[in-house]
Design an enzyme around this catalytic site. Structure first.
Site, PDB file in Angstrom:
ATOM      1  N   LYS A   1     -17.853  -6.341  18.284  1.00 35.72           N
ATOM      2  CA  LYS A   1     -16.675  -7.122  18.863  1.00 35.72           C
ATOM      3  C   LYS A   1     -15.322  -6.552  18.902  1.00 35.72           C
ATOM      4  O   LYS A   1     -14.810  -6.022  17.974  1.00 35.72           O
ATOM      5  CB  LYS A   1     -16.756  -8.336  17.515  1.00 35.72           C
ATOM      6  CG  LYS A   1     -16.320  -9.542  18.374  1.00 35.72           C
ATOM      7  CD  LYS A   1     -16.675 -10.637  17.269  1.00 35.72           C
ATOM      8  CE  LYS A   1     -16.195 -12.137  17.769  1.00 35.72           C
ATOM      9  NZ  LYS A   1     -16.056 -13.082  16.554  1.00 35.72           N
TER      10      LYS A   1
HETATM   11  O1  LIG Z   1     -14.099 -15.491  16.159  1.00 39.53           O
HETATM   12  C1  LIG Z   1     -14.426 -16.476  16.764  1.00 39.53           C
HETATM   13  C2  LIG Z   1     -14.492 -17.861  16.245  1.00 39.53           C
HETATM   14  O2  LIG Z   1     -15.299 -18.628  16.828  1.00 39.53           O
HETATM   15  C3  LIG Z   1     -12.974 -18.358  16.134  1.00 39.53           C
HETATM   16  O3  LIG Z   1     -13.252 -19.597  15.405  1.00 39.53           O
HETATM   17  P1  LIG Z   1     -11.925 -20.357  14.915  1.00 39.53           P
HETATM   18  O4  LIG Z   1     -11.086 -20.992  15.832  1.00 39.53           O
HETATM   19  O5  LIG Z   1     -12.674 -21.660  14.174  1.00 39.53           O
HETATM   20  O6  LIG Z   1     -11.406 -19.521  13.987  1.00 39.53           O
END
Ligand SMILES: O=C[C@H](O)COP(=O)(O)O
Length: 227
Positions: free
Chosen positions: A87
């Site tokens: 990622k």
């Molecule tokens: O890293 C990706 C996540 O889906 C981010 O989610 P979040 O906005 O709840 O931290």
């Protein structure tokens, strides 16, 4: 649409796997930090998840800040287990790293996508997945679902053959907060929703299902009592 779980918590992954409908896992530095994990244990933790989820893609995020660093760390992370997806947050450095890593067969999940042009740049560089965020738009009073729709249409308009090892670019709906985010993502044809365990449990439940089960149990008890 496939379900991934958005967590680094081993118990949550184990339980979600037991449901039989999980297709992958995504993690990020915040989610790992939330487990209380130490820096030295990060790789082992990712390997544990990858082994638990054999055959399913598991995103592990690089912390490198330069193209060279991302390439090096990306190669290393990808070597830890065959199902690890690297990622990378979208930026000029990560596009260049993606281009190189994709040519070596490494799968990249390009994260922190907030617009269709960002998603198109990532897919052109060779990203195997793009992760548009929904909830963080909603957090600032904007329409995350509308932005997701732009990404779904834009990526769906083109053929990504030759760009990465699988010749496809799948959209992972990220930053999911609610079952309605999942519904909207599925209605517009997003490939995947990566959902935190709490929201995943909310997707499973419905008050009318609970009520219906209670009614069936009560009526069946009458049948049994009448024997
Ligand atoms: O890293 C990706 C996540 O889906 C981010 O989610 P979040 O906005 O709840 O931290």
């Amino acid at each position: 649409m496939k379900f991934f779980i958005d967590t680094a918590d081993l118990d949550e992954i184990k339980e979600a796997l037991s449901w039989g409908c999980l297709a992958g896992v995504t993690t990020n530095p915040s989610l790992y930090a939330r487990t209380g994990g130490k820096l030295a244990d990060f790789e082992d933790h990712m390997v544990k998840i990858a082994k638990m989820c054999e055959g399913l893609p598991v995103s592990a995020e690089s912390q490198a800040k330069t193209t060279e660093g991302m390439i090096e760390e990306g190669r290393h992370l990808a070597s830890l287990a065959p199902n690890i997806v690297v990622k990378l947050p979208i930026c000029a450095e990560s596009l260049a790293a993606t281009h190189q890593l994709a040519s070596e067969g490494v799968r990249i999940n390009m994260t922190l996508i907030f617009s269709a042009p960002q998603a198109l740049l990532a897919a052109n560089a060779g990203a195997r997945y793009v992760s548009p965020f929904v909830g963080r738009f909603d957090d600032i009073g904007e329409d995350g679902i509308a932005e997701l729709a732009n990404v779904v249409t834009a990526i769906g308009n083109y053929d990504w053959t030759g760009k990465n090892v699988d010749n496809v670019c799948e959209i992972i709906t990220a930053s999911v907060r609610t079952p309605n985010h999942v519904t909207q993502a599925a209605l517009m044809g997003a490939d995947i929703a990566t959902v935190p365990f709490g929201a995943l449990k909310k997707c499973l439940k419905h008050p009318l299902t609970d009520q219906g089960m209670a009614n069936f149990d009560a009526d069946w008890a009458k049948v049994v009592a009448a024997q």
